[in-house]
Enzyme design. Structure first.
Site: not given
Ligand SMILES: *[C@@H]1O[C@H](CO)[C@@H](O)[C@H](O)[C@H]1NC(C)=O
Ligand SMILES: *[C@@H]1O[C@H](CO)[C@@H](O)[C@H](O)[C@H]1NC(C)=O
Length: 410
Positions: A108, A111, A113, A115, A153, A300, A303
């Site tokens: 992605d 963003s 981060n 996780w 998100y 992106d 997306t």
């Protein structure tokens, strides 16, 4: 917008697409086979197919580093192979801890981060039930941090943004054969019941600038660079668009580019705001309708579609003759038989044209054709998602704050 509302994506899109598809196919089935008893729900068929695909993926995981493109790739770069789910989700495999725990993470660029689902997330939290989860107790390199973590998100879900929560942990993360030490990431222990339920991934890896990282956590690519693992602080992305070939989903090249994956020269454009991979697009138009003049756009991966402002979408939908212009879920359908007559959409970036043909911007699922354009509440950016990035190879240079693009070779 800002950091909390840090992402606009259509993660749920393919779920919606499946729902639409189910209705359509069911309707046709009824017409065609009349009183067929208990027709198998199409969604179940697709879920079975997905399972098969992910098993195939596991079987193939061992040879994921094999590449025939060695000769054209920048010296010192490595490839993370991507998997492709229905042309709307692209993910790769990371290994956490020692011994390594393999987890699939969606890539992605919108963003920053990292996780993964946590073994501390109970099965009563639906997105954690029967999933692969990171277990810190089983890793000798794990270090506890425990600070809380929350992220949201954007999505096309009618329930609004998807909010996830958990806590921070630290471990070694193996990324395409590079071993990143002391990577901080989030273990997710709570998520809305419907979030990512049918997705093929166990986490998300952000590739955006660290300035949009929640909690100021250093993103994996920044650590790759800081730990001297890559020669050049550049990564590049090549997406395949064969939605039924999950395994050969594309490549995320760490440490450079691969000239075998694009044609012609790369066009360079400066990042205008370092956060997303944002730049000023010269223009964008379709059938004489110009919908961007020096507008702000972002690249992106993460997306699925191209997201345009609401008033722009209304006109694009008219031009494409969408069948359901009032759809509330952001999924607009076009008549499959009209695809060959639909106009090109032309983006101009740094004086060069980057056209998309209708076959590039319409997603086809059997007899259902989905327009590649949608809108998102509160969004004014032009978001170039995987519809665009499947046609154009892109490279990202966070140090010089540059983006580069060229037509992808398929
Ligand atoms: C996590 O790993 C530990 C040590 O291997 C094991 O005892 C425990 O059952 C695992 N927890 C879960 C939830 O899998
Ligand atoms: C897409 O992938 C499938 C499965 O590997 C293959 O059979 C098919 O020929 C591919 N389609 C195209 C257009 O390359």
């Amino acid at each position: 917008m800002g950091v909390r509302w840090n992402h606009f994506k259509l993660l749920l899109l393919w779920l919606t697409v499946l729902a639409v598809l189910a209705l359509e196919v069911e309707a046709r089935k009824r017409v065609k086979i009349g009183l067929h008893k208990n027709p198998e729900p199409i969604e179940e068929n697709i879920m079975n197919e997905l399972k098969t695909l992910s098993i195939k993926h596991k079987l193939k995981a061992g040879d994921s580093k094999a590449t025939t493109k060695q000769d054209t790739k920048d010296a010192g770069s490595k490839v993370a192979t991507l998997s492709n789910m229905y042309n709307t989700e692209y993910y790769t495999t990371l290994e956490f801890g020692n011994p390594p725990q393999a987890m699939k993470v969606l890539i992605d660029t919108g963003s920053a981060n990292l996780w993964v689902l946590s073994s501390k997330c109970p099965d009563s939290v639906a997105p954690c039930a029967n999933r692969i989860k990171y277990n810190s107790s089983a890793s000798t390199t794990y270090k506890a941090i425990n600070a809380p973590f929350n992220i949201e998100y954007g999505s096309n879900s009618e329930d609004g943004p998807i909010a996830l929560s958990g806590f921070q942990s630290q471990d070694t993360v193996n990324f395409a054969g590079y071993s990143i030490k002391n990577q901080v990431f989030a273990e997710i222990t709570d998520a809305p019941a419907t979030a990512f339920l049918k997705s093929g991934f166990d986490g998300i890896m952000g590739l955006g600038f660290s300035s949009i990282a929640i909690g100021g956590i250093t993103p994996p690519f920044d650590n790759l660079v800081a730990q001297g693992l890559v020669k050049r602080a550049v990564f590049s992305i090549y997406l395949n668009r064969n939605g039924t070939d999950a395994i050969h989903g594309g490549e995320l090249i760490l440490g450079g580019t691969d000239s075998g994956l694009y044609s012609g020269c790369l066009t360079y454009v400066p990042v205008s705001v370092a956060g997303y991979w944002q730049f000023t697009m010269t223009s964008a138009s379709v059938s004489g309708f110009q919908f961007c003049a020096n507008c702000e756009a972002i690249l992106d991966v993460g997306t699925s579609l191209i997201v345009v402002p609401k008033p722009v979408l209304r006109i694009i939908n008219q031009i494409l003759g969408v069948r359901n212009p009032t759809a509330s879920n952001g999924v607009f359908l076009v008549d499959c038989s009209t695809i060959s007559e639909l106009p090109d959409i032309v983006f101009t970036i740094a004086r060069r044209q980057f056209p998309l043909k209708s076959s590039d911007y319409v997603l086809r699922y059997g007899g259902t054709c989905v327009s590649g354009f949608t809108e998102m509440d509160g969004n004014s950016l032009l978001i170039l998602g995987e519809i665009f990035l499947g046609t154009y190879y892109t490279a990202y240079d966070p140090v010089h704050k540059l983006i580069a693009l060229a037509p992808a070779v398929h």
